[in-house]
Structure formats: C-alpha cells, structure tokens
Design a protein around this motif. Structure first.
Motif, PDB file in Angstrom:
ATOM      1  N   VAL A  25      10.720  15.708  21.268  1.00  0.00           N
ATOM      2  CA  VAL A  25      11.900  15.432  20.443  1.00  0.00           C
ATOM      3  C   VAL A  25      12.453  14.040  20.719  1.00  0.00           C
ATOM      4  O   VAL A  25      12.821  13.311  19.792  1.00  0.00           O
ATOM      5  N   SER A  26      12.521  13.643  21.991  1.00  0.00           N
ATOM      6  CA  SER A  26      13.065  12.322  22.322  1.00  0.00           C
ATOM      7  C   SER A  26      12.182  11.201  21.794  1.00  0.00           C
ATOM      8  O   SER A  26      12.681  10.200  21.284  1.00  0.00           O
ATOM      9  N   ARG A  27      10.865  11.378  21.882  1.00  0.00           N
ATOM     10  CA  ARG A  27       9.960  10.351  21.342  1.00  0.00           C
ATOM     11  C   ARG A  27      10.062  10.273  19.821  1.00  0.00           C
ATOM     12  O   ARG A  27      10.029   9.178  19.237  1.00  0.00           O
ATOM     13  N   ALA A  28      10.184  11.434  19.174  1.00  0.00           N
ATOM     14  CA  ALA A  28      10.342  11.441  17.719  1.00  0.00           C
ATOM     15  C   ALA A  28      11.652  10.769  17.319  1.00  0.00           C
ATOM     16  O   ALA A  28      11.704  10.019  16.341  1.00  0.00           O
ATOM     17  N   SER A  29      12.710  11.031  18.092  1.00  0.00           N
ATOM     18  CA  SER A  29      13.997  10.406  17.777  1.00  0.00           C
ATOM     19  C   SER A  29      13.918   8.888  17.948  1.00  0.00           C
ATOM     20  O   SER A  29      14.536   8.145  17.178  1.00  0.00           O
ATOM     21  N   TYR A  30      13.161   8.433  18.947  1.00  0.00           N
ATOM     22  CA  TYR A  30      13.006   6.991  19.138  1.00  0.00           C
ATOM     23  C   TYR A  30      12.328   6.347  17.931  1.00  0.00           C
ATOM     24  O   TYR A  30      12.752   5.286  17.460  1.00  0.00           O
ATOM     25  N   ARG A  31      11.281   7.005  17.432  1.00  0.00           N
ATOM     26  CA  ARG A  31      10.587   6.449  16.269  1.00  0.00           C
ATOM     27  C   ARG A  31      11.501   6.405  15.051  1.00  0.00           C
ATOM     28  O   ARG A  31      11.470   5.446  14.271  1.00  0.00           O
ATOM     29  N   VAL A  32      12.317   7.441  14.875  1.00  0.00           N
ATOM     30  CA  VAL A  32      13.219   7.481  13.716  1.00  0.00           C
ATOM     31  C   VAL A  32      14.318   6.437  13.857  1.00  0.00           C
ATOM     32  O   VAL A  32      14.604   5.682  12.916  1.00  0.00           O
ATOM     33  N   ILE A  33      14.938   6.356  15.048  1.00  0.00           N
ATOM     34  CA  ILE A  33      16.049   5.424  15.250  1.00  0.00           C
ATOM     35  C   ILE A  33      15.579   3.975  15.170  1.00  0.00           C
ATOM     36  O   ILE A  33      16.268   3.116  14.616  1.00  0.00           O
ATOM     37  N   ILE A  87      19.061  -1.603  14.153  1.00  0.00           N
ATOM     38  CA  ILE A  87      19.063  -0.938  15.461  1.00  0.00           C
ATOM     39  C   ILE A  87      18.118  -1.673  16.400  1.00  0.00           C
ATOM     40  O   ILE A  87      16.933  -1.839  16.105  1.00  0.00           O
ATOM     41  N   ASP A  88      18.645  -2.105  17.529  1.00  0.00           N
ATOM     42  CA  ASP A  88      17.850  -2.836  18.513  1.00  0.00           C
ATOM     43  C   ASP A  88      16.975  -1.872  19.314  1.00  0.00           C
ATOM     44  O   ASP A  88      17.295  -0.695  19.454  1.00  0.00           O
ATOM     45  N   GLU A  89      15.863  -2.390  19.858  1.00  0.00           N
ATOM     46  CA  GLU A  89      14.956  -1.559  20.665  1.00  0.00           C
ATOM     47  C   GLU A  89      15.661  -1.026  21.909  1.00  0.00           C
ATOM     48  O   GLU A  89      15.437   0.113  22.326  1.00  0.00           O
ATOM     49  N   THR A  90      16.531  -1.852  22.497  1.00  0.00           N
ATOM     50  CA  THR A  90      17.284  -1.403  23.669  1.00  0.00           C
ATOM     51  C   THR A  90      18.167  -0.216  23.324  1.00  0.00           C
ATOM     52  O   THR A  90      18.259   0.755  24.082  1.00  0.00           O
ATOM     53  N   LEU A  91      18.810  -0.280  22.165  1.00  0.00           N
ATOM     54  CA  LEU A  91      19.683   0.808  21.738  1.00  0.00           C
ATOM     55  C   LEU A  91      18.877   2.057  21.417  1.00  0.00           C
ATOM     56  O   LEU A  91      19.287   3.180  21.744  1.00  0.00           O
ATOM     57  N   ALA A  92      17.720   1.884  20.785  1.00  0.00           N
ATOM     58  CA  ALA A  92      16.868   3.031  20.479  1.00  0.00           C
ATOM     59  C   ALA A  92      16.394   3.717  21.762  1.00  0.00           C
ATOM     60  O   ALA A  92      16.362   4.946  21.852  1.00  0.00           O
ATOM     61  N   SER A  93      16.035   2.932  22.775  1.00  0.00           N
ATOM     62  CA  SER A  93      15.609   3.507  24.052  1.00  0.00           C
ATOM     63  C   SER A  93      16.759   4.240  24.740  1.00  0.00           C
ATOM     64  O   SER A  93      16.552   5.281  25.373  1.00  0.00           O
ATOM     65  N   PHE A  94      17.971   3.693  24.614  1.00  0.00           N
ATOM     66  CA  PHE A  94      19.137   4.340  25.223  1.00  0.00           C
ATOM     67  C   PHE A  94      19.373   5.713  24.609  1.00  0.00           C
ATOM     68  O   PHE A  94      19.574   6.702  25.325  1.00  0.00           O
ATOM     69  N   THR A 125      32.333   0.470  33.691  1.00  0.00           N
ATOM     70  CA  THR A 125      30.921   0.465  33.298  1.00  0.00           C
ATOM     71  C   THR A 125      30.723   1.120  31.936  1.00  0.00           C
ATOM     72  O   THR A 125      29.955   0.618  31.098  1.00  0.00           O
ATOM     73  N   LEU A 126      31.429   2.238  31.695  1.00  0.00           N
ATOM     74  CA  LEU A 126      31.310   2.910  30.402  1.00  0.00           C
ATOM     75  C   LEU A 126      31.869   2.044  29.284  1.00  0.00           C
ATOM     76  O   LEU A 126      31.364   2.078  28.152  1.00  0.00           O
ATOM     77  N   GLN A 127      32.902   1.258  29.568  1.00  0.00           N
ATOM     78  CA  GLN A 127      33.418   0.327  28.569  1.00  0.00           C
ATOM     79  C   GLN A 127      32.363  -0.708  28.201  1.00  0.00           C
ATOM     80  O   GLN A 127      32.209  -1.056  27.021  1.00  0.00           O
ATOM     81  N   ASN A 128      31.625  -1.181  29.196  1.00  0.00           N
ATOM     82  CA  ASN A 128      30.568  -2.148  28.932  1.00  0.00           C
ATOM     83  C   ASN A 128      29.450  -1.527  28.106  1.00  0.00           C
ATOM     84  O   ASN A 128      28.880  -2.176  27.222  1.00  0.00           O
ATOM     85  N   ILE A 129      29.119  -0.255  28.394  1.00  0.00           N
ATOM     86  CA  ILE A 129      28.078   0.423  27.627  1.00  0.00           C
ATOM     87  C   ILE A 129      28.518   0.604  26.175  1.00  0.00           C
ATOM     88  O   ILE A 129      27.747   0.337  25.242  1.00  0.00           O
ATOM     89  N   ALA A 130      29.767   1.064  25.989  1.00  0.00           N
ATOM     90  CA  ALA A 130      30.272   1.241  24.622  1.00  0.00           C
ATOM     91  C   ALA A 130      30.297  -0.090  23.875  1.00  0.00           C
ATOM     92  O   ALA A 130      29.905  -0.167  22.694  1.00  0.00           O
ATOM     93  N   ALA A 131      30.735  -1.145  24.563  1.00  0.00           N
ATOM     94  CA  ALA A 131      30.749  -2.467  23.936  1.00  0.00           C
ATOM     95  C   ALA A 131      29.335  -2.950  23.643  1.00  0.00           C
ATOM     96  O   ALA A 131      29.074  -3.552  22.585  1.00  0.00           O
ATOM     97  N   GLY A 132      28.389  -2.676  24.565  1.00  0.00           N
ATOM     98  CA  GLY A 132      27.000  -3.070  24.334  1.00  0.00           C
ATOM     99  C   GLY A 132      26.405  -2.373  23.122  1.00  0.00           C
ATOM    100  O   GLY A 132      25.668  -2.983  22.338  1.00  0.00           O
ATOM    101  N   ILE A 133      26.728  -1.086  22.944  1.00  0.00           N
ATOM    102  CA  ILE A 133      26.234  -0.353  21.778  1.00  0.00           C
ATOM    103  C   ILE A 133      26.778  -0.971  20.493  1.00  0.00           C
ATOM    104  O   ILE A 133      26.040  -1.184  19.516  1.00  0.00           O
ATOM    105  N   MET A 134      28.059  -1.289  20.474  1.00  0.00           N
ATOM    106  CA  MET A 134      28.656  -1.891  19.274  1.00  0.00           C
ATOM    107  C   MET A 134      28.079  -3.280  19.004  1.00  0.00           C
ATOM    108  O   MET A 134      27.836  -3.644  17.844  1.00  0.00           O
TER     109      MET A 134
END
Length: 269
Positions: free
Chosen positions: A47-55, A61-68, A114-123
């Motif tokens: 499921v996680s690999r399939a979601s990566y291919r879809v995302i 959508i950046d590759e880093t974000l898809a991997s996250f 750290t979570l603020q940085n992650i949320a900001a990185g996603i945006m």
C-alpha cells in the motif's frame, strides 16, 4: 492409598486436558497472530509503495514529500497491525490507543519547533515559492537554493557561503524570488553636474541602452529627469531584460554609459 492414587491420576489427567486445551487455544491464536503480522507487514509495504507512485504523479508534489507520505502511511499501517495482533490475545487495545495518543501529544509538545519545520517544509514543497537554483531574499536570509528538505532548506550565499535555514523561518516571512519571473526591470540613476547638456545626455543614454541586444524593446527603455536641484540633475533609466541576463546587462550598460558620457564631455557627480 488406592483412593489417593486415583485422585492423583484424575488430577493429572485434568491438568493435562486443561494444558492441551490451552495449548490448542493459544496455539491457534499465536499462529493467527503470526499470519496476521506477516500479511499486515506485506500489505503495508504494498500500500505504501502504491501510494508513493500515485502521489509522485500529482503535479507539483516533490519526491521528498512523496517519500514522507509513503513512510507516514507505512508506519501507521504497521502500528495498526501491531494493535490488531495484540487484540488476538485479548489485550485491551483501547487503552493502548489512548496511551499512544498521550505519547503522541507529549512528543508533539516536546518537538513543537521540529514539527513546525516539518509543516512548513510540506507547505513549501507543495506551493513552491522557490525551487532549486533560484535566488531568493527574505528579511533574514538571501541566497541560491541548493536543496529543500522537510526540516530545513540549504542555500548558498552570493559570496559562496553555505547557509541552512529552518523551514519555519522561510514560511513565516515574505519571500522575494529574484529568479521566478522571466523578465525583470532595471533602474539606474545618473547624476549630471550642473551646466551639463541634459538633452545630449539623454540621447547618449538611450542610444547606449537600445544598442544592447539583451534590452527588450517592449516596453521600450525610457530616460527621464527624476530630480532637479542646484548644481546637479538626476536622470533615471528604466529598461527591461530577461532575468538571467539582468546582472551582466546592468554591468555592460554602466560601463558603456561611463565611456560614452566621458567622450561627450558630460561630467557626472
């Protein structure tokens, strides 16, 4: 004596029967839990690999974000499988879920920055106010983008220094992107000494600017008097060029203007 022996035999048989029943009961539970664990592990990976291919196929959508998102889904499914396996042995999973929620809250409070940085990185990875290779400027930092991560953005300053900026500092401040737009306006100021021939200076400036092939004709370059005071006159020059040629065009135009104005005996201040 015979009664005691008979009682021992009966007790032994009863204990063996109970042990056999428990072995059968928990044996099937252990086997079922083992099968469930393996199946859940495989399913989480699929499921996680399939979601990566879809995302990763989603535009922007950046590759880093898809991997996250892939890793987040993968470990969430594994936790769900683990809780289900514990339920096979009669463990009260509601208390485990509550404990995980409390632990997640505590971790979230401890890692708030750290979570603020992650949320900001996603945006930043979704909205893309800047990309790798572009030059940006904020109230705190400025430089060329080298890499955009989930926690921080790596940059290189104009003088070649390495700079790492937490994503939250970039997300919570206005960003000026010097590379995003294809065209950029240039503005120069020239101060003429008193008594200079202003019209001749304007003609020389326009000829120099228009002779550069990198200067765009639409909108056309303009030269106008910006300030007139005792002993000097300020001329402003506005022209447009492509963003990638903005700096070399500026340098060449200034060099040619200095030479042409000096040749015409027009003094600058």
């Amino acid at each position: 004596m015979e009664d005691q022996a008979t009682g021992v035999v009966i007790a032994t048989r009863t204990a063996l029967d109970q042990a056999s029943a428990l072995a059968v009961q928990y044996g099937f539970s252990i086997l079922g839990a083992f099968i469930l664990l393996i199946a859940g592990w495989i399913l989480a990976g699929v499921v996680s690999r399939a979601s990566y291919r879809v995302i990763s196929r989603i535009r922007g959508i950046d590759e880093t974000l898809a991997s996250f998102f892939q890793n987040l889904l993968h470990y969430s499914l594994l936790i769900l499988v683990f809780i289900t396996v514990l339920g096979q042995f009669g463990v009260q999973t509601a208390s485990i879920i509550a404990a995980l929620g409390a632990a997640g809250l505590a971790i979230g409070l401890a890692l708030q920055g750290t979570l603020q940085n992650i949320a900001a990185g996603i945006m930043l990875l979704i909205l893309r106010p800047f990309r790798v290779g572009e030059y940006i400027e904020t109230t705190n930092v400025k430089g060329f983008i080298k890499d955009i991560g989930l926690f921080a953005t790596e940059m290189r300053t104009a003088d070649g220094l390495y700079l790492m900026a937490p994503n939250s500092t970039l997300w919570n401040t206005p960003i000026v992107n010097h590379s995003r737009e294809p065209d950029r306006r240039q503005e120069l100021s020239i101060i003429l000494a008193g008594g200079s021939d202003i019209e001749l200076a304007r003609k020389i400036i326009l000829d120099v600017v228009k002779s550069d092939q990198r200067v765009q004709t639409t909108p056309s370059p303009v030269v106008y008097i910006d300030d007139l005071s005792a002993g000097q006159t300020t001329l402003k020059i506005d022209y447009w060029t492509i963003t990638s040629a903005w700096t070399p065009t500026r340098q060449d135009v200034i060099s040619k203007l200095l030479a042409q104005l000096a040749a015409a005996n027009i003094a600058l201040k």
